[in-house]
Design a protein around this motif. Structure first.
Motif, PDB file in Angstrom:
ATOM      1  N   SER A 724       0.843  -1.181   0.000  1.00 15.73           N
ATOM      2  CA  SER A 724       0.000   0.000   0.000  1.00 15.73           C
ATOM      3  C   SER A 724       0.887   1.242   0.000  1.00 15.73           C
ATOM      4  N   TYR A 725       0.264   2.409  -0.198  1.00 18.22           N
ATOM      5  CA  TYR A 725       1.065   3.631  -0.268  1.00 18.22           C
ATOM      6  C   TYR A 725       1.781   3.895   1.050  1.00 18.22           C
ATOM      7  N   ASP A 726       1.072   3.716   2.162  1.00 16.12           N
ATOM      8  CA  ASP A 726       1.685   3.967   3.467  1.00 16.12           C
ATOM      9  C   ASP A 726       2.826   2.997   3.742  1.00 16.12           C
ATOM     10  N   ASN A 727       2.615   1.725   3.398  1.00 15.53           N
ATOM     11  CA  ASN A 727       3.689   0.756   3.598  1.00 15.53           C
ATOM     12  C   ASN A 727       4.884   1.058   2.692  1.00 15.53           C
ATOM     13  N   ALA A 728       4.601   1.529   1.483  1.00 12.68           N
ATOM     14  CA  ALA A 728       5.685   1.904   0.587  1.00 12.68           C
ATOM     15  C   ALA A 728       6.485   3.070   1.161  1.00 12.68           C
ATOM     16  N   GLN A 729       5.774   4.002   1.785  1.00 20.99           N
ATOM     17  CA  GLN A 729       6.463   5.140   2.390  1.00 20.99           C
ATOM     18  C   GLN A 729       7.332   4.701   3.563  1.00 20.99           C
ATOM     19  N   HIS A 730       6.815   3.791   4.398  1.00 16.17           N
ATOM     20  CA  HIS A 730       7.605   3.264   5.512  1.00 16.17           C
ATOM     21  C   HIS A 730       8.819   2.495   5.011  1.00 16.17           C
ATOM     22  N   TYR A 731       8.662   1.756   3.920  1.00 13.85           N
ATOM     23  CA  TYR A 731       9.768   1.002   3.349  1.00 13.85           C
ATOM     24  C   TYR A 731      10.899   1.950   2.946  1.00 13.85           C
ATOM     25  N   CYS A 732      10.543   3.052   2.302  1.00 12.84           N
ATOM     26  CA  CYS A 732      11.577   4.011   1.872  1.00 12.84           C
ATOM     27  C   CYS A 732      12.238   4.697   3.067  1.00 12.84           C
ATOM     28  N   LYS A 733      11.453   5.001   4.094  1.00 12.65           N
ATOM     29  CA  LYS A 733      12.023   5.671   5.261  1.00 12.65           C
ATOM     30  C   LYS A 733      12.977   4.757   6.011  1.00 12.65           C
ATOM     31  N   ASN A 734      12.714   3.457   5.988  1.00  9.47           N
ATOM     32  CA  ASN A 734      13.643   2.521   6.615  1.00  9.47           C
ATOM     33  C   ASN A 734      14.985   2.486   5.888  1.00  9.47           C
ATOM     34  N   LEU A 735      14.991   2.923   4.639  1.00 10.23           N
ATOM     35  CA  LEU A 735      16.228   3.005   3.858  1.00 10.23           C
ATOM     36  C   LEU A 735      16.814   4.411   3.893  1.00 10.23           C
ATOM     37  N   ASN A 736      16.385   5.224   4.888  1.00  6.61           N
ATOM     38  CA  ASN A 736      16.848   6.610   5.038  1.00  6.61           C
ATOM     39  C   ASN A 736      16.486   7.467   3.836  1.00  6.61           C
ATOM     40  N   GLY A 737      15.374   7.148   3.212  1.00 12.62           N
ATOM     41  CA  GLY A 737      14.912   7.929   2.074  1.00 12.62           C
ATOM     42  C   GLY A 737      13.452   8.285   2.200  1.00 12.62           C
ATOM     43  N   GLU A 754      14.187   2.247 -16.878  1.00  9.69           N
ATOM     44  CA  GLU A 754      14.343   1.067 -16.037  1.00  9.69           C
ATOM     45  C   GLU A 754      13.111   0.165 -16.108  1.00  9.69           C
ATOM     46  N   LEU A 755      11.925   0.767 -16.179  1.00 11.44           N
ATOM     47  CA  LEU A 755      10.709  -0.043 -16.272  1.00 11.44           C
ATOM     48  C   LEU A 755      10.647  -0.800 -17.597  1.00 11.44           C
ATOM     49  N   LYS A 756      11.151  -0.185 -18.655  1.00 11.06           N
ATOM     50  CA  LYS A 756      11.189  -0.886 -19.946  1.00 11.06           C
ATOM     51  C   LYS A 756      12.155  -2.066 -19.899  1.00 11.06           C
ATOM     52  N   LYS A 757      13.285  -1.897 -19.231  1.00  5.76           N
ATOM     53  CA  LYS A 757      14.228  -3.008 -19.094  1.00  5.76           C
ATOM     54  C   LYS A 757      13.605  -4.156 -18.315  1.00  5.76           C
ATOM     55  N   LEU A 758      12.869  -3.833 -17.249  1.00  4.11           N
ATOM     56  CA  LEU A 758      12.215  -4.885 -16.479  1.00  4.11           C
ATOM     57  C   LEU A 758      11.130  -5.571 -17.292  1.00  4.11           C
ATOM     58  N   GLN A 759      10.448  -4.811 -18.174  1.00  3.60           N
ATOM     59  CA  GLN A 759       9.400  -5.412 -19.003  1.00  3.60           C
ATOM     60  C   GLN A 759       9.985  -6.414 -19.983  1.00  3.60           C
ATOM     61  N   GLN A 760      11.183  -6.109 -20.481  1.00  9.11           N
ATOM     62  CA  GLN A 760      11.830  -7.063 -21.391  1.00  9.11           C
ATOM     63  C   GLN A 760      12.207  -8.355 -20.682  1.00  9.11           C
ATOM     64  N   GLN A 761      12.316  -8.274 -19.353  1.00  9.85           N
ATOM     65  CA  GLN A 761      12.607  -9.463 -18.555  1.00  9.85           C
ATOM     66  C   GLN A 761      11.329 -10.088 -18.003  1.00  9.85           C
ATOM     67  N   ASP A 762      10.171  -9.759 -18.643  1.00 13.80           N
ATOM     68  CA  ASP A 762       8.856 -10.262 -18.225  1.00 13.80           C
ATOM     69  C   ASP A 762       8.530  -9.842 -16.794  1.00 13.80           C
ATOM     70  N   LYS A 763       8.954  -8.637 -16.413  1.00 12.38           N
ATOM     71  CA  LYS A 763       8.609  -8.075 -15.111  1.00 12.38           C
ATOM     72  C   LYS A 763       7.933  -6.742 -15.343  1.00 12.38           C
ATOM     73  N   GLN A 764       6.596  -6.740 -15.262  1.00 18.46           N
ATOM     74  CA  GLN A 764       5.842  -5.516 -15.480  1.00 18.46           C
ATOM     75  C   GLN A 764       5.482  -4.900 -14.124  1.00 18.46           C
ATOM     76  N   LEU A 765       5.941  -3.651 -13.921  1.00 18.70           N
ATOM     77  CA  LEU A 765       5.694  -2.953 -12.660  1.00 18.70           C
ATOM     78  C   LEU A 765       4.838  -1.723 -12.901  1.00 18.70           C
ATOM     79  N   SER A 766       4.021  -1.402 -11.905  1.00 13.67           N
ATOM     80  CA  SER A 766       3.247  -0.154 -11.867  1.00 13.67           C
ATOM     81  C   SER A 766       3.484   0.461 -10.496  1.00 13.67           C
ATOM     82  N   PRO A 767       4.620   1.105 -10.283  1.00 17.58           N
ATOM     83  CA  PRO A 767       5.043   1.473  -8.925  1.00 17.58           C
ATOM     84  C   PRO A 767       4.379   2.757  -8.418  1.00 17.58           C
ATOM     85  N   TRP A 768       4.299   2.813  -7.070  1.00 13.39           N
ATOM     86  CA  TRP A 768       3.878   4.049  -6.417  1.00 13.39           C
ATOM     87  C   TRP A 768       4.925   5.134  -6.635  1.00 13.39           C
ATOM     88  N   VAL A 769       4.467   6.372  -6.776  1.00  8.59           N
ATOM     89  CA  VAL A 769       5.345   7.543  -6.762  1.00  8.59           C
ATOM     90  C   VAL A 769       4.858   8.478  -5.664  1.00  8.59           C
TER      91      VAL A 769
END
Length: 1317
Positions: A724-737, A754-769
């Motif tokens: 979730s968005y909140d968990n994603a935010q906590h994840y980044c803060k644990n990395l000092n970001g 980077e997302l295009k490179k991952l797609q070529q590896q059959d990894k499709q992401l739709s990440p939080w910003v």
């Protein structure tokens, strides 16, 4: 007869009267004797009262003296005797001393001050001398440091003269160090220095005329301290004495020197102090600059540094850059001015900044500048170092191109220098190099002080070299280049008080650096008729001599010193030429002895004279490759980051050692370490500021740690987890970001790639910003920037009304979609800064008042007299001549901005610029204002400009004496009751009125607040009945009930579980049932508490207990209403106890219907206790009838649990026994009892029968094995045999009972017949 009887009666009455007097006299004498013999020992003081009287065993000091022995001055004094002494006391002066002396003579009398002893902390503790009766009079001298004669036999003692008939001396010391202080002798209308012992003091013809000295023969000067025509000038061969004019030696053509004793040319050096001075004492100056143009010395005041253009086509221009503007707040400027000598006109230049575009031109002071011709023929001005109020100590070189009118901050090569303030620099046109020595600089470990460094800067190649240090740190000195020798004179040599032990501020040291040999030598100091110590002076070289002008040595100087070195032409032999002596370097060339710089022009072979190799200790101090190899110490740089002598071997083997600075690697680490503050550090893209260590460090080569990618000034990281968005935010803060704010096109392009490179590896992401909905119509990034500054766009139909957070769609779409923040997205993007920037940092120089200058623990210092805020690391260089009368570092010391803000006479007279005007009531009321001894002063209003302190004029009408006003400048009026009482006996307040109290009615009575000083009013404390006293000044109440807070006790401390309404009642601590609470009121902040209240709402029978460490009063009430506890009368009292320490009670349902009234609340009032105290209180509840169902359920549950545990334990025991039996196999028996059977078999077990007289014995026996010695196949060859044996005989010793030594007090049972059946 009647007459006789009358006479007798009168005699009897008289006799009886005399007897009564005698009786009283005897009693009085006895009483005095007893009082004297018993009380006098208690009245004596343990120590002598130096400036006071001993009363009742303690010293009562005279006015202006403090201390247990009245040994320190602290106040104002007035001296009117024709002569006398003034001192700070017999021992070291105390910290934070402020003493003022006013010496009053008659109008226009000459007062002379002779400083017989003076020792204070240099640059921090000052004595100011004014020619008048206030600090607004002309300042004639500022003394600081250690003042002693420079040369033995030279008994010159500093003497100061005032001509107004007054002299005001003010002394201030800080809170750091205290030295022995001073002793000053003053005299009115006396001859200067008592004519120095070379004349007599003579009075003029008229009565009002001043005295003067009639000098002896061969002595001249106002004080007869200047000798003339020594040895009669060598007359007649060498010269003659001219008695008509200045009384000087006139030497013949072949002789020179003060007494015509040296030949022309001479092999010896000498100093001359010409009697010619500039016209008028106002031309005395320091921190100026002097240049020579066509045998004329031009002197400029602030801004400090000027340079003559060396270009042949424009030699008539003098350039002046930077310096401090004394007008206004003392800001440092970056202005560039040009002075044309023939026309004598000034013109300001407005240069442009050349490439690179990010170059920063520094506005500096304490720098140096030189004009030089490059090999290309262009003329430039080189600005070396300096101090900037914004960027601190600058280590850069700045270049100004005279032709293109452009500025440049070039990147230099070679060693990494440390810039500073007040260094000396000299340009050598023969080698195109600038020699830089000394200065006040930033040192390692956040320290600052003087240095003795010597650098050489090659202008054409922009290369720095480190030369040998002098061993004599100093700043504000001067330097000149003569005959291949760098001559350094004077300066401030005070480094640090804890190390220098009261070092002299002013120096007359004379140093010589031999450029060819890289060696320093200490030359003799000037041997003149008086001391010539100074700093802040200037020096120029012309016609083979060095001229020193002006400077500061407690007074501003306007004299000229001339040094004439030995002349190389005077040496006629090669040996004498090579060994010319101190302060000169000569070269023998083609039969002639020439100066070294001249030889360099004739033949290049004389330019380089290599220095010998040095030991490792001289190389260890260099911490970087460039500085290690760009010096004259013969060093090399090893791979293990160690600088050693070139004659030694490096311990590392792999890469080769470095001996040439051009082969050194990138030196960002060393460059960054020289940047002294956050602002200058942030200018370098390769550096970052460490806020904790207050140091500038180089950015690592890999600025982003593993797993991160650097994109611009940010580090990005893409993760593929579903969050979730909140968990994603906590994840980044644990990395000092933080979750990424994609605000730049570079960041967006990187993420999409980077997302295009991952797609070529059959990894499709739709990440939080890091984009979320702030309000109904506004979306913003996490870094608080608006969404409009990004190259990303919403997809059609977006943003969705149900979404409050955004994620990035697949790369081929590259758009944003909105989603609920609680939903999950496939991936997230984190970011963190790869470079730390300055956080809310503002230079001290930008603060404009004392409060913001000294607040928030900033490293700033406020000077009230100059109205300036300066960096604490630059205080010494900001006021090198004692321009700051007093400074503060804490906002609590910022008590006033001017005299009118001071409310009492004692506060007023603590400031040297203020005086007190008492009103006609004679009750202590008055007004503090600027003034002098003669009366108040006023600054005349001038349109369009701000007048200076010297413009103050006397204004007696502000405090008119004819209307009953009293002007006080030395001591306050005796009656000081602040307008609330009249005085009895002159100084004792009779009865304080207007709710005031204190010896001077200076404070409000308890229960009232305000500032009653100088007629101020007191008003009652407004505490809503919860406090009796409040803070005297601001009226903040000291609440007496724990849990009530607020300036007026109007709030409950709800954060700590206190409930209620103190405006209508009180506050209660909400207790939990079945818990014990402990309240420790032991801190100093709890001193005013005398009560604490509790509340609890039970549901059934209630037990209550309370105990405390001190006695208290207890009241317990109860109520049903929901608003109970706020209005008196709604509560029903239950318990009332006084002066107890412990109490216990129970409250049952029979009396209180808990179940039918769920809102029943108990209130406990604990009051009238003393501080400190600990209180323990607990409420617990229980039922009167036990629930049988609950009982049986609990009983059987416990019973069955115990059975289950017992069964498990029994099962485990059975399993263990079975396992043990299985372990005893024939093979194991064989391994245990395999031994040689010789003799009778030994038992392996014996089981006794009942009665203990028989037993079954078990033995192990070996079967016959035949000739082979092996048992038959399938057999072990062993058997177990048993037999019934008799054990009634004595037991063998092998089975002796180990407890037989113990006596059994109980008889053994009778033995019975035993059997095994």
């Amino acid at each position: 007869m009647a007459a006789e009887m009358l006479f007798g009666r009168e005699w009897q009455v008289t006799h009886n009267y005399l007897r009564g007097i005698n009786r009283y006299l005897v009693v009085y004498v006895l009483f005095y004797f007893v009082l004297f013999t018993h009380a006098s020992p208690a009245k004596s003081c343990d120590k002598n009262c130096l400036s006071g009287k001993c009363i009742n065993g303690s010293c009562v000091c005279d006015r202006g003296w403090v201390g247990d022995q009245c040994q320190h001055c602290q106040g104002r004094f007035k001296l009117t005797e024709p002569s006398g002494y003034l001192t700070d006391g017999p021992i070291n002066y105390k910290y934070k001393t402020k003493c003022t002396w006013l010496i009053e003579g008659y109008p226009n009398a000459v007062l002379r001050l002779r400083f017989n002893h003076f020792a204070t902390e240099c640059s921090w503790d000052h004595m100011y001398v004014y020619d008048g009766d206030s600090i607004y009079a002309p300042l004639v001298a500022v003394f600081s440091g250690l003042i002693v004669p420079e040369i033995r036999g030279n008994e010159t003692v500093p003497e100061v003269e005032t001509t107004s008939g007054y002299a005001l001396l003010h002394f201030f010391s800080d809170a750091a160090y205290n030295l022995t202080g001073f002793e000053i002798f003053y005299s009115i209308n006396s001859c200067p220095n008592n004519c120095s012992g070379h004349g007599k003091c003579t009075t003029g013809n008229s009565i009002a005329s001043r005295v003067y000295c009639e000098c002896d023969k061969y002595w001249k000067g106002e004080a007869c301290d200047i000798p003339y025509c020594r040895n009669n000038c060598g007359s007649p061969d060498h010269g003659y004495c001219d008695l008509t004019g200045e009384k000087l030696c006139v030497c013949n053509d072949s002789w020179q020197g003060p007494d015509c004793s040296l030949t022309v040319p001479s092999t010896e050096s000498f100093w001359v102090l010409p009697s010619v001075k500039p016209f008028g004492t106002s031309l005395a100056r320091a921190s100026h600059k002097a240049v020579v143009q066509e045998k004329v010395m031009w002197v400029w005041p602030h801004p400090e540094h000027t340079e003559l253009n060396p270009s042949s086509s424009t030699q008539d221009d003098i350039y002046m850059f930077g310096g401090k503007l004394e007008a206004g707040s003392g800001n440092v400027t970056d202005e560039l001015w040009v002075f044309n000598v023939p026309s004598r006109t000034w013109q300001r230049r407005s240069p442009v900044v050349g490439p690179p575009a990010q170059a920063q031109i520094y506005a500096v002071e304490g720098h140096s500048a030189h004009c030089a011709l490059l090999d290309s023929g262009e003329a430039i001005m080189v600005v070396i170092f300096g101090y900037s109020p914004i960027y601190s100590y600058v280590s850069n070189v700045q270049e100004y191109n005279l032709k293109s009118n452009t500025w440049l901050v070039p990147e230099t090569k070679g060693a990494v220098p440390q810039g500073g303030y007040g260094h000396s620099s000299t340009y050598d046109s023969a080698s195109g190099s600038v020699y830089v020595h000394g200065g006040y600089k930033a040192l390692p470990a956040n320290k600052y002080g003087l240095v003795d460094d010597l650098y050489r800067y090659e202008v054409n190649t922009r290369t720095w070299f480190i030369l040998r240090e002098s061993g004599f740190p100093r700043y504000l000195h001067s330097a000149g280049l003569l005959s291949g020798t760098l001559l350094v004179f004077g300066g401030n040599t005070h480094n640090d008080t804890s190390l220098s032990n009261g070092a002299k501020c002013f120096s007359a040291d004379f140093l010589a650096y031999d450029i060819a040999c890289d060696e320093w030598k200490l030359l003799p100091k000037p041997d003149l008729h008086r001391d010539v110590n100074r700093f802040g002076h200037s020096a120029v070289v012309s016609n083979g001599s060095m001229y020193v002008f002006g400077g500061f040595s407690s007074v501003l100087l306007n004299d000229v010193l001339v040094y004439r070195p030995p002349m190389c032409q005077a040496f006629l032999t090669e040996e004498g030429c090579v060994k010319a002596g101190l302060g000169v370097r000569c070269i023998w060339n083609r039969g002639r002895c020439l100066p070294w710089e001249g030889a360099a022009v004739l033949d290049n072979e004389f330019l380089i004279m290599p220095a010998g190799l040095t030991v490792d200790e001289r190389c260890y101090r260099f911490s970087d490759c460039a500085s290690c190899t760009a010096n004259t110490n013969g060093c090399q740089w090893c791979d293990d980051k160690k600088c050693i002598s070139a004659s030694s071997n490096c311990t590392s083997v792999s890469p080769p050692n470095v001996r040439n600075f051009t082969l050194c690697p990138v030196r960002n680490e060393q460059v960054c370490s020289k940047l002294a503050n956050c602002k200058s550090c942030s200018l370098n893209p390769n550096c970052q500021w460490d806020q904790n260590q207050s140091e500038c460090h180089a950015l690592p080569a890999q600025q982003c740690s593993e797993g991160w990618s650097q994109v611009g000034e940010a580090c990005l990281r893409i993760n593929s987890s579903r969050e979730s968005y909140d968990n994603a935010q906590h994840y980044c803060k644990n990395l000092n970001g933080n979750i990424a704010s994609l605000t730049t096109t570079k960041q967006v392009d990187y993420v999409l790639e980077e997302l295009k490179k991952l797609q070529q590896q059959d990894k499709q992401l739709s990440p939080w910003v890091g984009l979320r909905k702030i309000n109904v119509s506004y979306w913003g990034w996490e870094d608080m920037t608006p969404f409009t500054n990004s190259s990303l766009r919403w997809l059609p139909g977006e943003p969705s009304d149900s979404g409050f957070c955004a994620y990035l769609e697949e790369p081929q779409v590259s758009g944003l979609r909105a989603n609920p923040c609680t939903a999950t997205a496939h991936g997230l993007i984190c970011e963190k800064a790869c470079r730390r920037h300055c956080i809310q940092w503002e230079p001290c120089s930008l603060h404009t008042n004392c409060a913001n200058c000294t607040s928030q623990a900033m490293e700033c210092m406020w000077c009230g007299s100059a109205q300036r805020c300066v960096d604490s690391t630059a205080y010494v260089i900001s006021f090198p001549y004692g321009q700051c009368l007093e400074w503060q570092t804490s906002d609590s010391c910022c008590v006033h901005r001017n005299c009118s803000g001071l409310r009492t006479c004692s506060q007023c007279l603590e400031q040297p610029e203020c005086g007190w005007c008492g009103d006609p009531s004679s009750t202590g009321r008055g007004l503090c204002m600027e003034g002098s001894y003669r009366g108040p002063m006023k600054r005349p209003a001038k349109q369009g400009q701000q007048s200076q302190s010297q413009d103050m004029s006397l204004e007696p009408g502000i405090c008119p004496k004819d209307k009953g006003y009293e002007w006080a400048f030395i001591h306050c009026p005796a009656c000081q009751c602040n307008g609330h009482s009249t005085c009895v006996n002159g100084s004792v307040c009779e009865q304080c009125r207007n709710l005031t109290t204190g010896p001077h009615c200076q404070t409000c009575m308890p229960g009232y607040h305000g500032d009653p000083t100088n007629g101020g009013k007191c008003q009652a404390c407004k505490c809503n009945g919860h406090a009796n006293v409040c803070q005297v000044l601001n009226g903040k109440c000291f609440c007496t009930t724990k849990g009530i807070k607020g300036d007026q006790c109007q709030l409950c401390d709800s954060e700590n579980r206190y409930l209620g309404n103190p405006l209508r009642g009180t506050c209660y601590y909400n207790l939990l049932i079945d818990y014990q609470f402990t309240f420790s009121l032991i801190q100093e902040d709890d001193h005013h508490y005398t009560a604490i209240n509790f509340m609890a709402s039970p549901e059934q029978n209630l037990d209550m207990s309370i105990n405390a460490s001190n006695n208290f009063n207890l009241n317990i009430t109860w109520s049903v209403g929901s608003t109970a506890g706020t209005i008196s009368g709604e509560e029903v009292p239950i318990v009332s106890k006084t002066n107890i320490k412990e109490y216990r009670d129970s409250f049952s349902c029979e009396k209180f219907t808990f179940r039918s009234n769920p809102n029943i609340t108990f209130y406990v009032y604990v009051s009238n206790f003393s501080w400190p105290i600990k209180i323990q209180i607990a409420f617990s509840q229980h039922n009167s009838i036990m629930d049988l169902v609950q009982f049986f359920v609990t009983f059987f549950s416990c019973f069955l649990s115990l059975l289950l545990v017992a069964a498990v334990v029994w099962k485990i025991k059975q399993t263990c026994w079975a396992s043990r039996r299985r372990e005893v196999s024939p093979l194991n028996m064989f391994s245990i009892f395999l031994f040689s059977f010789q003799g009778p078999p030994k038992p392996i077990a014996m089981e006794p029968c009942s009665g203990g007289k028989a037993a079954v014995l078990t033995v192990l026996m070996c079967l016959p094995s035949g000739p082979s010695g092996l048992p038959p196949p399938g057999q072990s060859g062993l058997i177990v045999a048993s037999a019934l044996i008799d054990v009634s005989q004595q037991k063998p010793t092998d089975f002796k009972d180990k407890s037989q030594a113990l006596k059994n007090r109980k008889a053994l049972p009778p033995a019975h017949q035993g059997t095994c059946v």
